[in-house]
Motif scaffolding. Structure first.
Motif, PDB file in Angstrom:
ATOM      1  N   GLY A  64      35.680  43.625  13.332  1.00  0.00           N
ATOM      2  CA  GLY A  64      34.970  44.174  11.581  1.00  0.00           C
ATOM      3  C   GLY A  64      34.187  43.231  11.564  1.00  0.00           C
ATOM      4  O   GLY A  64      33.190  43.333  10.286  1.00  0.00           O
ATOM      5  N   LEU A  65      33.611  42.778  12.386  1.00  0.00           N
ATOM      6  CA  LEU A  65      32.115  41.949  12.278  1.00  0.00           C
ATOM      7  C   LEU A  65      31.125  42.210  13.354  1.00  0.00           C
ATOM      8  O   LEU A  65      32.030  43.151  14.037  1.00  0.00           O
ATOM      9  CB  LEU A  65      32.243  40.487  12.885  1.00  0.00           C
ATOM     10  CG  LEU A  65      33.414  39.716  11.556  1.00  0.00           C
ATOM     11  CD1 LEU A  65      33.542  38.724  12.385  1.00  0.00           C
ATOM     12  CD2 LEU A  65      32.367  39.398  10.616  1.00  0.00           C
ATOM     13  N   PRO A  66      30.056  42.094  13.327  1.00  0.00           N
ATOM     14  CA  PRO A  66      28.799  42.513  14.352  1.00  0.00           C
ATOM     15  C   PRO A  66      29.000  42.064  15.599  1.00  0.00           C
ATOM     16  O   PRO A  66      29.483  40.539  15.676  1.00  0.00           O
ATOM     17  CB  PRO A  66      27.542  42.579  13.380  1.00  0.00           C
ATOM     18  CG  PRO A  66      27.716  41.120  12.011  1.00  0.00           C
ATOM     19  CD  PRO A  66      29.115  41.437  11.887  1.00  0.00           C
ATOM     20  N   PRO A  67      28.257  42.125  16.054  1.00  0.00           N
ATOM     21  CA  PRO A  67      27.910  42.076  17.667  1.00  0.00           C
ATOM     22  C   PRO A  67      27.492  40.422  17.408  1.00  0.00           C
ATOM     23  O   PRO A  67      26.619  40.283  16.910  1.00  0.00           O
ATOM     24  CB  PRO A  67      27.358  42.291  18.591  1.00  0.00           C
ATOM     25  CG  PRO A  67      27.544  44.134  17.970  1.00  0.00           C
ATOM     26  CD  PRO A  67      27.618  43.474  16.816  1.00  0.00           C
ATOM     27  N   GLY A  68      28.118  39.162  18.667  1.00  0.00           N
ATOM     28  CA  GLY A  68      27.767  38.100  17.659  1.00  0.00           C
ATOM     29  C   GLY A  68      28.831  37.028  16.891  1.00  0.00           C
ATOM     30  O   GLY A  68      27.681  36.369  16.713  1.00  0.00           O
ATOM     31  N   ARG A  69      29.029  38.232  16.323  1.00  0.00           N
ATOM     32  CA  ARG A  69      30.192  37.108  15.250  1.00  0.00           C
ATOM     33  C   ARG A  69      31.124  37.192  15.772  1.00  0.00           C
ATOM     34  O   ARG A  69      31.856  37.876  16.144  1.00  0.00           O
ATOM     35  CB  ARG A  69      29.507  37.907  13.834  1.00  0.00           C
ATOM     36  CG  ARG A  69      27.942  37.540  13.199  1.00  0.00           C
ATOM     37  CD  ARG A  69      28.472  36.006  13.000  1.00  0.00           C
ATOM     38  NE  ARG A  69      26.547  35.864  13.216  1.00  0.00           N
ATOM     39  CZ  ARG A  69      25.878  36.549  11.098  1.00  0.00           C
ATOM     40  NH1 ARG A  69      26.434  36.746  10.468  1.00  0.00           N
ATOM     41  NH2 ARG A  69      25.021  36.417  11.161  1.00  0.00           N
ATOM     42  N   SER A  70      32.471  35.997  14.949  1.00  0.00           N
ATOM     43  CA  SER A  70      33.660  36.012  15.523  1.00  0.00           C
ATOM     44  C   SER A  70      33.936  34.695  14.291  1.00  0.00           C
ATOM     45  O   SER A  70      33.424  34.412  13.583  1.00  0.00           O
ATOM     46  CB  SER A  70      33.925  35.145  16.509  1.00  0.00           C
ATOM     47  OG  SER A  70      34.986  34.982  16.638  1.00  0.00           O
ATOM     48  N   TYR A  71      35.253  35.544  13.820  1.00  0.00           N
ATOM     49  CA  TYR A  71      36.113  34.918  13.262  1.00  0.00           C
ATOM     50  C   TYR A  71      36.667  32.987  13.916  1.00  0.00           C
ATOM     51  O   TYR A  71      36.993  33.184  14.333  1.00  0.00           O
ATOM     52  CB  TYR A  71      37.849  35.309  12.644  1.00  0.00           C
ATOM     53  CG  TYR A  71      37.150  36.691  11.612  1.00  0.00           C
ATOM     54  CD1 TYR A  71      36.958  35.906  10.561  1.00  0.00           C
ATOM     55  CD2 TYR A  71      37.306  37.486  11.972  1.00  0.00           C
ATOM     56  CE1 TYR A  71      35.950  37.606   9.934  1.00  0.00           C
ATOM     57  CE2 TYR A  71      36.834  39.001  11.190  1.00  0.00           C
ATOM     58  CZ  TYR A  71      36.594  38.594  10.342  1.00  0.00           C
ATOM     59  OH  TYR A  71      35.783  39.565   9.041  1.00  0.00           O
ATOM     60  N   ALA A  72      36.548  31.788  13.009  1.00  0.00           N
ATOM     61  CA  ALA A  72      36.878  30.987  13.041  1.00  0.00           C
ATOM     62  C   ALA A  72      38.208  31.228  14.491  1.00  0.00           C
ATOM     63  O   ALA A  72      38.493  30.100  15.483  1.00  0.00           O
ATOM     64  CB  ALA A  72      37.043  30.061  12.813  1.00  0.00           C
ATOM     65  N   CYS A  73      38.834  31.512  14.194  1.00  0.00           N
ATOM     66  CA  CYS A  73      40.441  32.029  14.609  1.00  0.00           C
ATOM     67  C   CYS A  73      40.214  31.994  16.271  1.00  0.00           C
ATOM     68  O   CYS A  73      41.075  31.131  16.582  1.00  0.00           O
ATOM     69  CB  CYS A  73      41.730  32.221  14.017  1.00  0.00           C
ATOM     70  SG  CYS A  73      40.669  33.748  13.638  1.00  0.00           S
ATOM     71  N   PHE A  74      39.520  33.128  15.745  1.00  0.00           N
ATOM     72  CA  PHE A  74      39.290  34.466  17.190  1.00  0.00           C
ATOM     73  C   PHE A  74      38.629  33.281  18.052  1.00  0.00           C
ATOM     74  O   PHE A  74      38.866  32.802  19.440  1.00  0.00           O
ATOM     75  CB  PHE A  74      38.635  35.088  17.145  1.00  0.00           C
ATOM     76  CG  PHE A  74      38.699  35.934  17.970  1.00  0.00           C
ATOM     77  CD1 PHE A  74      38.652  35.880  19.501  1.00  0.00           C
ATOM     78  CD2 PHE A  74      37.520  37.056  17.844  1.00  0.00           C
ATOM     79  CE1 PHE A  74      38.685  36.682  20.325  1.00  0.00           C
ATOM     80  CE2 PHE A  74      37.349  38.203  19.015  1.00  0.00           C
ATOM     81  CZ  PHE A  74      37.884  38.151  20.763  1.00  0.00           C
ATOM     82  N   ALA A  75      37.630  32.098  17.532  1.00  0.00           N
ATOM     83  CA  ALA A  75      36.955  31.885  18.119  1.00  0.00           C
ATOM     84  C   ALA A  75      37.312  29.728  19.120  1.00  0.00           C
ATOM     85  O   ALA A  75      36.913  29.737  20.264  1.00  0.00           O
ATOM     86  CB  ALA A  75      35.722  31.020  17.585  1.00  0.00           C
ATOM     87  N   GLU A  76      38.748  29.702  18.420  1.00  0.00           N
ATOM     88  CA  GLU A  76      39.150  29.014  18.930  1.00  0.00           C
ATOM     89  C   GLU A  76      39.911  29.340  20.867  1.00  0.00           C
ATOM     90  O   GLU A  76      40.284  28.298  21.055  1.00  0.00           O
ATOM     91  CB  GLU A  76      40.013  28.676  17.771  1.00  0.00           C
ATOM     92  CG  GLU A  76      41.077  27.237  18.462  1.00  0.00           C
ATOM     93  CD  GLU A  76      41.876  26.957  16.868  1.00  0.00           C
ATOM     94  OE1 GLU A  76      41.069  26.395  16.539  1.00  0.00           O
ATOM     95  OE2 GLU A  76      43.218  26.850  17.647  1.00  0.00           O
ATOM     96  N   THR A  77      40.600  29.891  20.342  1.00  0.00           N
ATOM     97  CA  THR A  77      40.980  30.645  21.709  1.00  0.00           C
ATOM     98  C   THR A  77      40.113  30.670  22.546  1.00  0.00           C
ATOM     99  O   THR A  77      40.588  30.909  23.888  1.00  0.00           O
ATOM    100  CB  THR A  77      41.472  32.068  21.263  1.00  0.00           C
ATOM    101  OG1 THR A  77      42.067  31.865  19.986  1.00  0.00           O
ATOM    102  CG2 THR A  77      42.076  32.960  22.430  1.00  0.00           C
ATOM    103  N   VAL A  78      38.438  31.544  22.449  1.00  0.00           N
ATOM    104  CA  VAL A  78      37.860  31.887  23.273  1.00  0.00           C
ATOM    105  C   VAL A  78      36.980  30.085  23.660  1.00  0.00           C
ATOM    106  O   VAL A  78      37.633  30.287  24.905  1.00  0.00           O
ATOM    107  CB  VAL A  78      37.049  32.092  22.621  1.00  0.00           C
ATOM    108  CG1 VAL A  78      35.037  32.216  23.724  1.00  0.00           C
ATOM    109  CG2 VAL A  78      36.803  34.144  22.069  1.00  0.00           C
ATOM    110  N   LEU A  79      37.074  29.516  22.717  1.00  0.00           N
ATOM    111  CA  LEU A  79      36.458  27.995  23.912  1.00  0.00           C
ATOM    112  C   LEU A  79      38.111  27.466  24.339  1.00  0.00           C
ATOM    113  O   LEU A  79      37.555  26.757  25.744  1.00  0.00           O
ATOM    114  CB  LEU A  79      36.559  27.228  22.103  1.00  0.00           C
ATOM    115  CG  LEU A  79      35.518  27.647  21.285  1.00  0.00           C
ATOM    116  CD1 LEU A  79      35.571  26.103  19.782  1.00  0.00           C
ATOM    117  CD2 LEU A  79      34.184  26.713  22.517  1.00  0.00           C
ATOM    118  N   LEU A  80      39.057  27.695  24.174  1.00  0.00           N
ATOM    119  CA  LEU A  80      40.224  26.803  25.014  1.00  0.00           C
ATOM    120  C   LEU A  80      40.212  28.150  26.268  1.00  0.00           C
ATOM    121  O   LEU A  80      40.908  27.457  27.973  1.00  0.00           O
ATOM    122  CB  LEU A  80      42.113  27.283  24.110  1.00  0.00           C
ATOM    123  CG  LEU A  80      42.044  26.428  22.620  1.00  0.00           C
ATOM    124  CD1 LEU A  80      43.212  26.632  21.515  1.00  0.00           C
ATOM    125  CD2 LEU A  80      42.003  24.948  23.220  1.00  0.00           C
TER     126      LEU A  80
END
Length: 394
Positions: A280-296
């Motif tokens: 539900g977001l354009p490419p290159g955008r993320s919800y912070a909860c998703f981004a936390e998972t990516v960072l880990l």
């Protein structure tokens, strides 16, 4: 440390027939009522909805796993939802994930992931440490845009996982002049207020109408419906809606053109792409909860991370990871309202209601999607009904 594969759990947020059709196309042709019945009664399995790619990485770095239950189902049948979440984690592990992030109400029904704490085959995070960090950054940007205005801030859903962490961050840095904490559970409110009131003047309430004394409202509740109504808000207030699914409706801007509603908890990750589906977001955008998972995952994290209420040390740690991987992004996204770009300092409320870029931020992009994020609802419960959802752990 070497990066490890991750998975992130999402669920349909609004129209089930539309959302589930992304995975099971025939469901897109059935009436919503029948889709709702199917989801409630059929043992639909979790399924990989998309694969996550980052620029420069030859292979997918993770996957998005769909839990086939809607937001209302999650809240009305938490035990069944918990079983479905457990099955989705099982699928992620079978597909090789070392870290699993909980999106939207998958975190709520697992008590912020604490019901998964006994798992030793995978690390789990609720994503709320980075969510609190990003919302904290966004709030400070709002306050900095109007330095002469009072800094009276309401946190609605203050005793939830993100809410508690945000309140502690604001108190630690004395970032506001006054805090109004709103939640359903008065006892937990009192405990939290007692913890922070020596650093920031604090009042508590279980009534949404008491946020009318505030200049900025941060919304951090767990609900399937829009909660805020026009009469809850002071003239010219800024609302930072970081709920997932979101708890504000575009109708609020029609009823109150003096009010600004900003999308909370969204970050820029320019190299991030999903193949096979979207959140539900354009490419290159993320919800912070998703981004936390990516960072880990990028950091090669082992074991659980944020379960229940994140500690401030965890917030500081994930902020450090964002700095470490700053070349990938992980910064708060430019301000938007219901997906449409808006500069905080220069746009009027009328701009917020009428601007349409025709692209990812256009009205079309506010369609329902299977995401850990937001969808504008049009239900308008009264204040007492609204408080039934306030204070739940995200």
């Amino acid at each position: 440390m070497t990066a490890v594969p991750f998975a992130f759990l999402v669920h349909p947020r609004a129209r089930l027939s539309d959302d589930l059709a992304r995975v099971w196309p025939p469901l897109g042709r059935v009436p919503e009522r029948l889709a709702d019945r199917a989801v409630r009664r059929l043992p639909l399995p979790p399924v990989t909805m998309a694969r996550v790619h980052l620029t420069g990485a030859p292979d997918p770095v993770g996957r998005v796993v769909l839990v086939p239950l809607g937001a209302r189902h999650m809240l009305e049948s938490p035990h069944a939802a918990r079983d479905r979440v457990g099955a989705a984690v099982d699928l992620a592990v079978r597909r090789g994930a070392s870290v699993v992030g909980l999106g939207a109400l998958t975190a709520t029904v697992t008590a912020g992931g604490t019901t998964l704490a006994t798992r030793t085959d995978v690390g789990v995070t609720n994503g709320n440490a980075f969510t609190a960090a990003v919302v904290d950054d966004q709030l400070r940007s709002v306050l900095a845009a109007a330095p002469d205005r009072p800094r009276r801030v309401a946190v609605v859903g203050a005793t939830g996982s993100v809410g508690t962490t945000l309140v502690r961050l604001l108190a630690r840095d004395r970032a506001v002049e006054h805090l109004t904490l709103v939640a359903r559970a008065g006892g937990r409110l009192g405990t939290l207020a007692g913890e922070v009131c020596r650093r920031v003047p604090t009042t508590v309430s279980t009534d949404l109408r008491d946020i009318r004394t505030c200049d900025v409202v941060v919304l951090l509740t767990a609900s399937a419906d829009a909660l805020l109504r026009a009469e809850h808000l002071a003239p010219g207030v800024v609302v930072l809606d970081a709920t997932q699914p979101r708890n504000t409706s575009p109708d609020l801007l029609v009823d109150r053109p003096d009010v600004t509603v900003l999308d909370g908890g969204v970050v820029d990750v320019p190299g991030l792409r999903l193949r096979g589906g979207d959140i539900g977001l354009p490419p290159g955008r993320s919800y912070a909860c998703f981004a936390e998972t990516v960072l880990l995952g990028l950091a090669g994290h082992e074991g659980h991370f944020a379960l229940g209420v994140p500690t401030l040390e965890q917030v500081d740690h994930v902020r450090g990871l964002a700095r470490r991987f700053a070349d990938v992004g992980f910064r708060p996204a430019p301000p938007t309202t219901f997906g449409r770009p808006v500069p905080i300092a220069t746009s009027t409320p009328a701009d917020l209601r009428t601007r349409d870029t025709g692209g990812a931020g256009s009205a079309a992009s506010t369609r329902a999607a299977a995401v850990p994020g937001s969808h504008a609802q049009t239900d308008r419960p009264d204040a007492d009904a609204a408080l039934a959802a306030v204070g739940a752990v995200r």
